[in-house]
Design a protein around this motif. Structure first.
Motif, PDB file in Angstrom:
ATOM      1  N   GLY A   1      29.179  -0.257  10.042  1.00  8.43           N
ATOM      2  CA  GLY A   1      28.747   0.220  11.342  1.00  8.43           C
ATOM      3  C   GLY A   1      27.550   1.148  11.302  1.00  8.43           C
ATOM      4  O   GLY A   1      26.928   1.399  12.318  1.00  8.43           O
ATOM      5  N   ARG A   2      27.223   1.665  10.134  1.00  4.19           N
ATOM      6  CA  ARG A   2      26.081   2.574  10.062  1.00  4.19           C
ATOM      7  C   ARG A   2      24.771   1.816  10.264  1.00  4.19           C
ATOM      8  O   ARG A   2      24.646   0.654   9.882  1.00  4.19           O
ATOM      9  N   TRP A   3      23.812   2.493  10.813  1.00  4.18           N
ATOM     10  CA  TRP A   3      22.474   1.929  10.916  1.00  4.18           C
ATOM     11  C   TRP A   3      21.700   2.265   9.649  1.00  4.18           C
ATOM     12  O   TRP A   3      21.775   3.387   9.146  1.00  4.18           O
ATOM     13  N   CYS A   4      20.983   1.296   9.145  1.00  3.58           N
ATOM     14  CA  CYS A   4      20.219   1.501   7.921  1.00  3.58           C
ATOM     15  C   CYS A   4      18.770   1.099   8.182  1.00  3.58           C
ATOM     16  O   CYS A   4      18.501   0.197   8.972  1.00  3.58           O
ATOM     17  N   ARG A   5      17.873   1.798   7.528  1.00  2.00           N
ATOM     18  CA  ARG A   5      16.461   1.461   7.672  1.00  2.00           C
ATOM     19  C   ARG A   5      15.809   1.387   6.308  1.00  2.00           C
ATOM     20  O   ARG A   5      16.082   2.194   5.423  1.00  2.00           O
ATOM     21  N   GLU A   6      14.953   0.410   6.184  1.00  2.00           N
ATOM     22  CA  GLU A   6      14.137   0.352   4.991  1.00  2.00           C
ATOM     23  C   GLU A   6      12.810   1.009   5.335  1.00  2.00           C
ATOM     24  O   GLU A   6      12.272   0.809   6.416  1.00  2.00           O
ATOM     25  N   PHE A   7      12.341   1.837   4.434  1.00  2.00           N
ATOM     26  CA  PHE A   7      11.051   2.471   4.702  1.00  2.00           C
ATOM     27  C   PHE A   7      10.324   2.655   3.388  1.00  2.00           C
ATOM     28  O   PHE A   7      10.895   2.534   2.308  1.00  2.00           O
ATOM     29  N   GLY A   8       9.025   2.941   3.502  1.00  5.47           N
ATOM     30  CA  GLY A   8       8.247   3.163   2.293  1.00  5.47           C
ATOM     31  C   GLY A   8       7.324   4.327   2.505  1.00  5.47           C
ATOM     32  O   GLY A   8       7.023   4.697   3.640  1.00  5.47           O
ATOM     33  N   ASP A   9       6.916   4.939   1.406  1.00 15.46           N
ATOM     34  CA  ASP A   9       5.838   5.895   1.565  1.00 15.46           C
ATOM     35  C   ASP A   9       4.875   5.756   0.405  1.00 15.46           C
ATOM     36  O   ASP A   9       4.180   6.664   0.023  1.00 15.46           O
ATOM     37  N   GLY A  10       4.846   4.563  -0.134  1.00 16.84           N
ATOM     38  CA  GLY A  10       3.926   4.373  -1.230  1.00 16.84           C
ATOM     39  C   GLY A  10       4.198   3.006  -1.778  1.00 16.84           C
ATOM     40  O   GLY A  10       4.559   2.126  -1.033  1.00 16.84           O
ATOM     41  N   SER A  11       4.040   2.840  -3.049  1.00 14.10           N
ATOM     42  CA  SER A  11       4.358   1.545  -3.639  1.00 14.10           C
ATOM     43  C   SER A  11       5.866   1.368  -3.666  1.00 14.10           C
ATOM     44  O   SER A  11       6.368   0.337  -4.061  1.00 14.10           O
ATOM     45  N   SER A  12       6.546   2.395  -3.251  1.00 14.79           N
ATOM     46  CA  SER A  12       7.996   2.384  -3.302  1.00 14.79           C
ATOM     47  C   SER A  12       8.624   2.168  -1.949  1.00 14.79           C
ATOM     48  O   SER A  12       8.078   2.603  -0.934  1.00 14.79           O
ATOM     49  N   ILE A  13       9.770   1.522  -1.975  1.00 17.44           N
ATOM     50  CA  ILE A  13      10.515   1.395  -0.743  1.00 17.44           C
ATOM     51  C   ILE A  13      11.919   1.935  -0.965  1.00 17.44           C
ATOM     52  O   ILE A  13      12.371   2.033  -2.100  1.00 17.44           O
ATOM     53  N   ALA A  14      12.553   2.314   0.100  1.00 22.98           N
ATOM     54  CA  ALA A  14      13.903   2.843  -0.019  1.00 22.98           C
ATOM     55  C   ALA A  14      14.727   2.361   1.158  1.00 22.98           C
ATOM     56  O   ALA A  14      14.185   1.941   2.178  1.00 22.98           O
ATOM     57  N   LEU A  15      16.006   2.397   0.974  1.00 24.41           N
ATOM     58  CA  LEU A  15      16.923   2.008   2.037  1.00 24.41           C
ATOM     59  C   LEU A  15      17.797   3.223   2.326  1.00 24.41           C
ATOM     60  O   LEU A  15      18.420   3.772   1.414  1.00 24.41           O
ATOM     61  N   ALA A  16      17.803   3.656   3.585  1.00 24.26           N
ATOM     62  CA  ALA A  16      18.610   4.818   3.955  1.00 24.26           C
ATOM     63  C   ALA A  16      19.526   4.440   5.104  1.00 24.26           C
ATOM     64  O   ALA A  16      19.171   3.597   5.934  1.00 24.26           O
ATOM     65  N   CYS A  17      20.700   5.026   5.132  1.00 25.34           N
ATOM     66  CA  CYS A  17      21.625   4.768   6.227  1.00 25.34           C
ATOM     67  C   CYS A  17      21.971   6.083   6.912  1.00 25.34           C
ATOM     68  O   CYS A  17      22.051   7.129   6.271  1.00 25.34           O
ATOM     69  N   ARG A  18      22.212   5.973   8.208  1.00 28.69           N
ATOM     70  CA  ARG A  18      22.412   7.166   9.013  1.00 28.69           C
ATOM     71  C   ARG A  18      23.883   7.559   9.021  1.00 28.69           C
ATOM     72  O   ARG A  18      24.745   6.798   9.454  1.00 28.69           O
ATOM     73  N   ALA A  19      24.153   8.760   8.568  1.00 28.89           N
ATOM     74  CA  ALA A  19      25.527   9.255   8.558  1.00 28.89           C
ATOM     75  C   ALA A  19      25.848   9.850   9.924  1.00 28.89           C
ATOM     76  O   ALA A  19      24.963  10.036  10.760  1.00 28.89           O
ATOM     77  N   ASP A  20      27.109  10.147  10.124  1.00 27.66           N
ATOM     78  CA  ASP A  20      27.565  10.640  11.417  1.00 27.66           C
ATOM     79  C   ASP A  20      26.762  11.816  11.952  1.00 27.66           C
ATOM     80  O   ASP A  20      26.451  11.880  13.123  1.00 27.66           O
TER      81      ASP A  20
ATOM     82  N   ILE B   1       0.800  -1.216   0.000  1.00 27.53           N
ATOM     83  CA  ILE B   1       0.000   0.000   0.000  1.00 27.53           C
ATOM     84  C   ILE B   1       0.838   1.274   0.000  1.00 27.53           C
ATOM     85  O   ILE B   1       0.323   2.367  -0.023  1.00 27.53           O
ATOM     86  N   LEU B   2       2.139   1.112   0.020  1.00 26.66           N
ATOM     87  CA  LEU B   2       2.971   2.306   0.088  1.00 26.66           C
ATOM     88  C   LEU B   2       3.149   2.918  -1.297  1.00 26.66           C
ATOM     89  O   LEU B   2       3.035   2.240  -2.294  1.00 26.66           O
ATOM     90  N   VAL B   3       3.426   4.208  -1.349  1.00 29.85           N
ATOM     91  CA  VAL B   3       3.473   4.806  -2.682  1.00 29.85           C
ATOM     92  C   VAL B   3       4.802   5.287  -3.250  1.00 29.85           C
ATOM     93  O   VAL B   3       5.348   4.653  -4.120  1.00 29.85           O
ATOM     94  N   VAL B   4       5.322   6.375  -2.902  1.00 29.21           N
ATOM     95  CA  VAL B   4       6.526   6.849  -3.590  1.00 29.21           C
ATOM     96  C   VAL B   4       7.633   7.158  -2.590  1.00 29.21           C
ATOM     97  O   VAL B   4       7.390   7.796  -1.581  1.00 29.21           O
ATOM     98  N   ALA B   5       8.806   6.674  -2.874  1.00 27.04           N
ATOM     99  CA  ALA B   5       9.893   6.873  -1.925  1.00 27.04           C
ATOM    100  C   ALA B   5      10.318   8.338  -1.899  1.00 27.04           C
ATOM    101  O   ALA B   5      10.488   8.954  -2.940  1.00 27.04           O
ATOM    102  N   PRO B   6      10.489   8.881  -0.744  1.00 32.64           N
ATOM    103  CA  PRO B   6      10.933  10.276  -0.654  1.00 32.64           C
ATOM    104  C   PRO B   6      12.420  10.380  -0.971  1.00 32.64           C
ATOM    105  O   PRO B   6      13.146   9.398  -0.899  1.00 32.64           O
ATOM    106  N   ARG B   7      12.826  11.524  -1.315  1.00 30.20           N
ATOM    107  CA  ARG B   7      14.216  11.768  -1.618  1.00 30.20           C
ATOM    108  C   ARG B   7      14.827  12.533  -0.463  1.00 30.20           C
ATOM    109  O   ARG B   7      14.238  13.499   0.016  1.00 30.20           O
ATOM    110  N   SER B   8      15.955  12.127  -0.039  1.00 28.48           N
ATOM    111  CA  SER B   8      16.597  12.874   1.025  1.00 28.48           C
ATOM    112  C   SER B   8      17.120  14.171   0.438  1.00 28.48           C
ATOM    113  O   SER B   8      17.704  14.196  -0.633  1.00 28.48           O
ATOM    114  N   SER B   9      16.907  15.248   1.145  1.00 29.80           N
ATOM    115  CA  SER B   9      17.392  16.529   0.638  1.00 29.80           C
ATOM    116  C   SER B   9      18.884  16.640   0.869  1.00 29.80           C
ATOM    117  O   SER B   9      19.544  17.510   0.337  1.00 29.80           O
TER     118      SER B   9
END
Lengths: 235, 178
Positions: free
Chosen positions: A152-171, A105-113
């Motif tokens: 060592g970075r933490w990464c999370r998969e998330f979605g906001d639409g039919s899309s999913i994305a994988l993001a990792c946390r920088a320092d 049910i998720l829609v479009v992956a957001p873009r990190s600014s």
């Protein structure tokens, strides 16, 4: 480089002629029925052969094969067109069925600014998996899992639409999007172009190069959120 | 664009991701699914053994295609030297006379395999990279360590030869259809 007529034809078929070379060859093709017939013949042969081999790359690589190849440790099979890569299937403390229905049910992956404290980064910092966060611009994101990359970075998969994305946390606390995919929609792509970044294969590729560990439990994730992801960030 | 870091485990994970395409390339090089899987296995073993030689930042699949091509050529040479019938091209020419083979010859994959096996190894590798794997000339040239002009001439010659082989097939089908 002077090319023979056949070489120019081959390069044209492969999309490797550009600019003046392309224009000139197209004119040649239009003026020469024999060349045009050869072009048709070669093109048909190419697609016969490429089409005949396409299913070979779509067939799943089974567990027995991975074991024979010495690749089976901690890895489940990765069928070419399977939309749930092993790290997701094994993933969830949350339960595959729940995750799958969410993805649907998720829609479009957001873009990190790229901004150090953009709203997406804040949402990823604070939102537990399977909870939904509302971003100021109206998007709703739902983190789905948390896992640690080999660096060592933490990464999370998330979605906001039919899309999913994988993001990792920088320092600095900003979450950088490593890959985006189409979510649960079937990927009907014989190429399985991991490197081209298409759809879920992009997530697979990111997973491969980040080498994510198994996702953490809900409790561990809660602790990370409480500690503002401290103590475990990069290196 | 595989950024494979250090570490065998990391390499293994990355290899798993490119296996489907490596398998296809090997099937095209070796001439059959079974021989292709053997070649793939040898390629993976070699890649793991030599993972230190992989340059991070380059494409892992390209590197493995190249290993596969080299192993295949070495294997074909060794088979010829030993005088065994392991050489897939020999096997191919020996098949073809029984009834089962006639039926199979009508399938596209069998025809595609026959057309590829009729090519010299060097042309087959370039054709498989560009036409089956969809890689650019530059990628193919880098992966196979060839000048781009060589890639171009091999592709043209490969297509000429393939057209000959497949034209024969079409004629045969017309005959059979009568």
């Amino acid at each position: 480089m002077t090319l023979s007529r056949e070489e120019r034809l081959a390069a044209w078929l492969d999309g490797e002629l550009t600019g003046d070379d392309l224009t000139a060859f197209q004119a040649e093709l239009a003026a020469d029925p024999e060349l045009a017939a050869l072009a048709e013949e070669w093109k048909a042969n190419d697609s016969l052969i490429a089409g005949a081999f396409a299913p070979v790359a779509e067939a799943p690589i089974d567990q027995a094969m991975l074991e024979r190849l010495g690749l089976a440790e901690r890895l489940a099979p990765l069928p070419a067109n399977d939309n749930s890569p092993w790290w997701k299937r094994h993933a969830l403390p949350l339960g595959g069925a729940i995750a799958a229905s969410l993805v649907a049910i998720l829609v479009v992956a957001p873009r990190s600014s790229g901004d150090a404290r953009d709203p997406l980064s804040r949402a990823l910092d604070e939102t537990p998996s399977l909870a939904q966060a509302d971003l100021p611009d109206g998007r709703k994101i739902t983190p789905m899992l948390t896992a640690q990359a080999a660096d060592g970075r933490w990464c999370r998969e998330f979605g906001d639409g039919s899309s999913i994305a994988l993001a990792c946390r920088a320092d600095k606390g900003s979450w950088i999007i490593e890959a985006k995919g189409k979510g649960a929609a079937p990927v009907d792509n014989a190429e399985f172009a991991v490197a081209s970044g298409a759809d879920d294969s992009a997530l697979n590729a990111a997973q491969a190069h980040l080498k994510l560990a198994d996702p953490v439990s809900a409790e561990a994730e809660q602790a990370l959120i409480a500690k503002k992801w401290g103590g475990h960030s990069s290196k | 664009m595989y950024l494979v870091g250090q570490g065998a485990e990391c390499m293994r994970t990355a290899i798993v991701a490119v296996l489907p395409r490596l398998r296809r390339f090997c099937a095209a090089m070796a001439g059959s699914a079974a021989d292709g899987d053997d070649l793939m296995q040898a390629t993976v073993e070699r890649a793991l053994l030599r993972s230190g030689q992989f340059e991070p930042g380059t494409r892992l699949d390209s590197w493995m295609f190249r290993i596969a091509q080299n192993l295949h050529i070495d294997g074909a040479r060794a088979a010829k030297r030993r005088g065994t019938a392991v050489d897939v091209e020999v096997l191919h020419s020996l098949a073809g006379s029984d009834g089962r083979e006639l039926v199979e010859s009508r399938s596209d994959l069998a025809a595609a395999q026959r057309a590829l096996q009729a090519l010299p190894e060097d042309q087959r590798a370039v054709f498989a990279m560009v036409v089956i794997e969809g890689r650019s000339y530059r990628d193919a040239a880098e992966a196979l360590d060839l000048p781009i002009g060589t890639v171009m001439s091999r592709l043209a010659r490969a297509r000429g030869k393939i057209a000959e082989t497949l034209a024969g097939r079409q004629d045969a089908q017309k005959e059979a259809g009568r």
